[in-house]
Motif scaffolding. Structure first.
Motif, PDB file in Angstrom:
ATOM      1  N   THR A  18       0.677  -1.478   0.425  1.00 51.22           N
ATOM      2  CA  THR A  18      -0.424   0.086  -0.190  1.00 51.22           C
ATOM      3  C   THR A  18       1.290   1.471  -0.377  1.00 51.22           C
ATOM      4  N   LEU A  93      -3.833   1.044  -4.604  1.00 47.26           N
ATOM      5  CA  LEU A  93      -3.915   1.341  -3.084  1.00 47.26           C
ATOM      6  C   LEU A  93      -3.060   2.504  -2.071  1.00 47.26           C
ATOM      7  N   ARG A  94      -3.552   3.340  -2.153  1.00 43.16           N
ATOM      8  CA  ARG A  94      -2.888   4.262  -1.279  1.00 43.16           C
ATOM      9  C   ARG A  94      -3.455   4.404   0.403  1.00 43.16           C
ATOM     10  N   ARG A  95      -4.079   4.220   1.214  1.00 44.71           N
ATOM     11  CA  ARG A  95      -4.689   3.966   2.155  1.00 44.71           C
ATOM     12  C   ARG A  95      -5.820   3.376   2.369  1.00 44.71           C
ATOM     13  N   SER A 291      -9.418  -8.139  -2.937  1.00 45.64           N
ATOM     14  CA  SER A 291      -8.937  -7.217  -3.625  1.00 45.64           C
ATOM     15  C   SER A 291      -9.030  -7.648  -5.087  1.00 45.64           C
TER      16      SER A 291
END
Length: 316
Positions: A18, A93-95, A291
């Motif tokens: 991430t 998926l940054r966070r 995901s």
């Protein structure tokens, strides 16, 4: 065949870590596209679905067709383009609750679809033709292909399901609005998200939006309102069908496609509109828990067990 759909599917690369994608060293390869997501959702639930598209004459295209066909979707109508590549995209998926998507699809094989890619006999034997607003945005020939598909469906009494799936980055807003309204006017069933409906009609009142779609030509409208669920509208009734709470949202991309597959599955099974929308809400919720665009889609046993548990809980 229960349902036929057509549109672009791309190779999806997701970082195994991430955070900002610039720091990612390893990626997982999957596949994703609104129409094939929808088709896979239906085959998981035991229905027959066919997907029409173009892929490049490359390893990605070969892997994609094998994967989608392996999920039980009929891929006999997919054409291989020897002079254009299979499109790709990245999901960052940054966070938690911050997923960003980057597309590399210009001049892809699927963007070169033409009306001649559609076999009239193949579409004519389906119960439903599923179309999204992504395909006409890819190119002028893709727009013409969509309109030809609609013409075939109308000629043979095949019901048209339209999911606007607005992608503002693909085309000018005024052209997008005009085209989405044009297709909606020819569809039997329209499945917009609330933001898409507001974009198309410039209104925010839910009841008015449902009414506008009906006046525009649809016989059934299902307006998705996120975690709250979805409203359905017909000429005689409108009702909210509550959504299902998701404790941990992993990946929201593909939830709308999951909803569409669940809803159309309900129609194919002869469920009431309320129960069909509820099934759509359930499949959409499943899609967000894993995901990937299709990895979380349930099979029929999983879905029925989930609905029995949830409905039992509600009725206590």
């Amino acid at each position: 065949m229960d349902v036929v759909t057509f549109g672009e599917t791309m190779v999806l690369f997701t970082p195994d870590s991430t955070g900002l994608m610039r720091y990612a060293n390893y990626f997982s390869r999957k596949f994703g596209g609104a129409e094939s997501n929808f088709a896979i959702g239906l085959t998981r639930l035991g229905h027959q679905a066919g997907w029409i598209s173009r892929v490049g004459d490359d390893e990605f295209g070969k892997a994609m067709v094998a994967f989608i066909g392996g999920e039980g979707v009929d891929v006999s109508q997919v054409k291989v383009d020897e002079s254009a590549p299979t499109g790709i995209y990245f999901k960052e998926l940054r966070r938690a609750n911050d997923v960003r998507v980057y597309y590399y699809r210009k001049y892809s094989a699927a963007s070169r679809m033409v009306p001649e890619d559609l076999d009239e006999r193949y579409i004519a034997q389906a119960k439903y033709l599923h179309i999204t607003g992504i395909t006409p945005a890819l190119s002028e020939s893709c727009y013409e292909t969509v309109m030809h598909g609609i013409e075939i469906a109308k000629k043979h009494g095949v019901k048209i399901v339209f999911d606007p799936n607005l992608r503002k980055k693909l085309w000018p807003e005024e052209k997008a609005r005009k085209t989405l309204l044009e297709i909606a006017s020819k569809a039997d069933i329209v499945l917009p998200g609330i933001d898409e409906a507001e974009f198309m009609f410039g209104q925010v009142d839910l009841e008015q939006l449902g009414k506008r779609f009906l006046e525009h030509g649809a016989s059934i409208v299902v307006l998705k309102v996120g975690a709250k669920g979805a409203y359905y509208f017909t000429g005689t009734e409108s009702r909210l069908v509550p959504g299902f709470p998701v404790e941990q949202l992993v990946d929201p991309v593909g939830a709308g496609d999951g909803f569409a597959s669940g809803f159309v599955s309900g129609l194919l099974d002869g469920l009431s509109l309320y129960d069909a929308v509820q099934r759509g809400n359930a499949v959409g919720a499943f899609a967000t828990m894993v995901s990937g665009d299709v990895e979380g889609l349930p099979d029929r046993k999983e879905l029925e067990a989930f609905l029995r548990f949830e409905n039992k809980d509600v009725n206590r």
